[in-house]
Design a protein around this motif. Structure first.
Motif, mmCIF file in Angstrom:
data_model
loop_
_atom_site.group_PDB
_atom_site.id
_atom_site.type_symbol
_atom_site.label_atom_id
_atom_site.label_comp_id
_atom_site.label_asym_id
_atom_site.label_seq_id
_atom_site.Cartn_x
_atom_site.Cartn_y
_atom_site.Cartn_z
ATOM 1 N N GLU A 178 1.259 -1.473 0.227
ATOM 2 C CA GLU A 178 0.124 -0.322 -0.416
ATOM 3 C C GLU A 178 0.717 1.426 0.108
ATOM 4 O O GLU A 178 1.907 1.219 0.680
ATOM 5 N N ASN A 179 0.572 2.377 0.180
ATOM 6 C CA ASN A 179 1.135 3.646 -0.513
ATOM 7 C C ASN A 179 0.847 4.029 0.889
ATOM 8 O O ASN A 179 0.204 4.073 1.838
ATOM 9 N N VAL A 180 2.404 4.298 1.698
ATOM 10 C CA VAL A 180 2.753 4.861 2.578
ATOM 11 C C VAL A 180 3.424 6.030 2.739
ATOM 12 O O VAL A 180 4.179 6.181 2.506
ATOM 13 N N SER A 181 2.292 7.413 3.333
ATOM 14 C CA SER A 181 2.943 8.667 3.800
ATOM 15 C C SER A 181 4.207 8.440 3.941
ATOM 16 O O SER A 181 4.751 7.537 4.899
ATOM 17 N N LYS A 223 14.428 -1.970 3.196
ATOM 18 C CA LYS A 223 14.781 -1.970 0.870
ATOM 19 C C LYS A 223 13.521 -1.644 0.637
ATOM 20 O O LYS A 223 13.880 -0.527 -0.644
ATOM 21 N N GLN A 224 12.107 -1.446 1.222
ATOM 22 C CA GLN A 224 10.863 -1.313 0.359
ATOM 23 C C GLN A 224 11.168 0.318 0.294
ATOM 24 O O GLN A 224 11.582 0.610 -1.087
ATOM 25 N N TRP A 225 11.271 1.071 0.750
ATOM 26 C CA TRP A 225 11.128 2.960 0.593
ATOM 27 C C TRP A 225 13.100 3.511 0.913
ATOM 28 O O TRP A 225 12.507 3.957 0.230
ATOM 29 N N VAL A 252 5.236 -7.270 7.462
ATOM 30 C CA VAL A 252 4.342 -8.515 7.243
ATOM 31 C C VAL A 252 3.915 -7.909 5.671
ATOM 32 O O VAL A 252 4.533 -9.222 4.771
ATOM 33 N N GLN A 253 3.915 -6.706 5.202
ATOM 34 C CA GLN A 253 2.920 -7.027 3.897
ATOM 35 C C GLN A 253 4.435 -6.573 2.806
ATOM 36 O O GLN A 253 4.478 -7.538 2.160
ATOM 37 N N ALA A 254 5.458 -6.351 3.017
ATOM 38 C CA ALA A 254 6.565 -5.991 2.670
ATOM 39 C C ALA A 254 7.447 -7.302 2.088
ATOM 40 O O ALA A 254 7.961 -7.847 1.756
ATOM 41 N N MET A 255 6.937 -8.529 3.480
ATOM 42 C CA MET A 255 8.070 -9.913 4.028
ATOM 43 C C MET A 255 6.806 -10.330 2.317
ATOM 44 O O MET A 255 7.588 -11.166 1.496
#
Length: 120
Positions: free
Chosen positions: A2-5, A56-58, A112-115
């Protein structure tokens, strides 16, 4: 994912760093008292992995965790949700504890979403 601020990203990173710091201190105290530390070590590893995957994601930071490591960490974090949500429900409205739990739950959900993304 999801989009995260930017604010949520910072709060999630801080939530993991705080959880890791508290867990490291607890592990040190438990080890000095010769208590069994297996569960805490497993959780601490999951926190490290969660933080690494959010980084890693951000922030495009590298990590060296295997799919098996990530899967195990994801299960550990998911296993913590019932107790976190129970504590959250019992926390006094507007209290710092409730805010901390809110941020921690959000951070764990994002991890958990990133995993899930990296396990595939």
């Amino acid at each position: 994912m999801e989009n995260v601020s930017q604010e949520d990203k910072l709060e999630s990173i801080k939530a993991f760093q705080s959880t890791i710091h508290k867990s490291e201190n607890a592990l040190s105290n438990m080890a000095q008292k010769s208590n069994n530390t297996t569960l805490l070590q497993k959780r601490l590893q999951a926190f490290y992995i969660g933080l690494a995957l959010l980084d890693k994601q951000w922030n495009q930071k590298a990590h060296s965790y295997t799919k098996e490591d990530i899967t195990e960490a994801q299960l550990v974090l998911i296993g913590l949700f019932p107790s976190l949500e129970s504590m959250y429900a019992k926390a006094k409205e507007g209290s710092p504890q409730k805010t901390l739990l809110e941020r921690r739950i959000r951070a764990f959900h994002l991890a958990v979403q990133a995993m899930e993304t990296y396990r595939l």
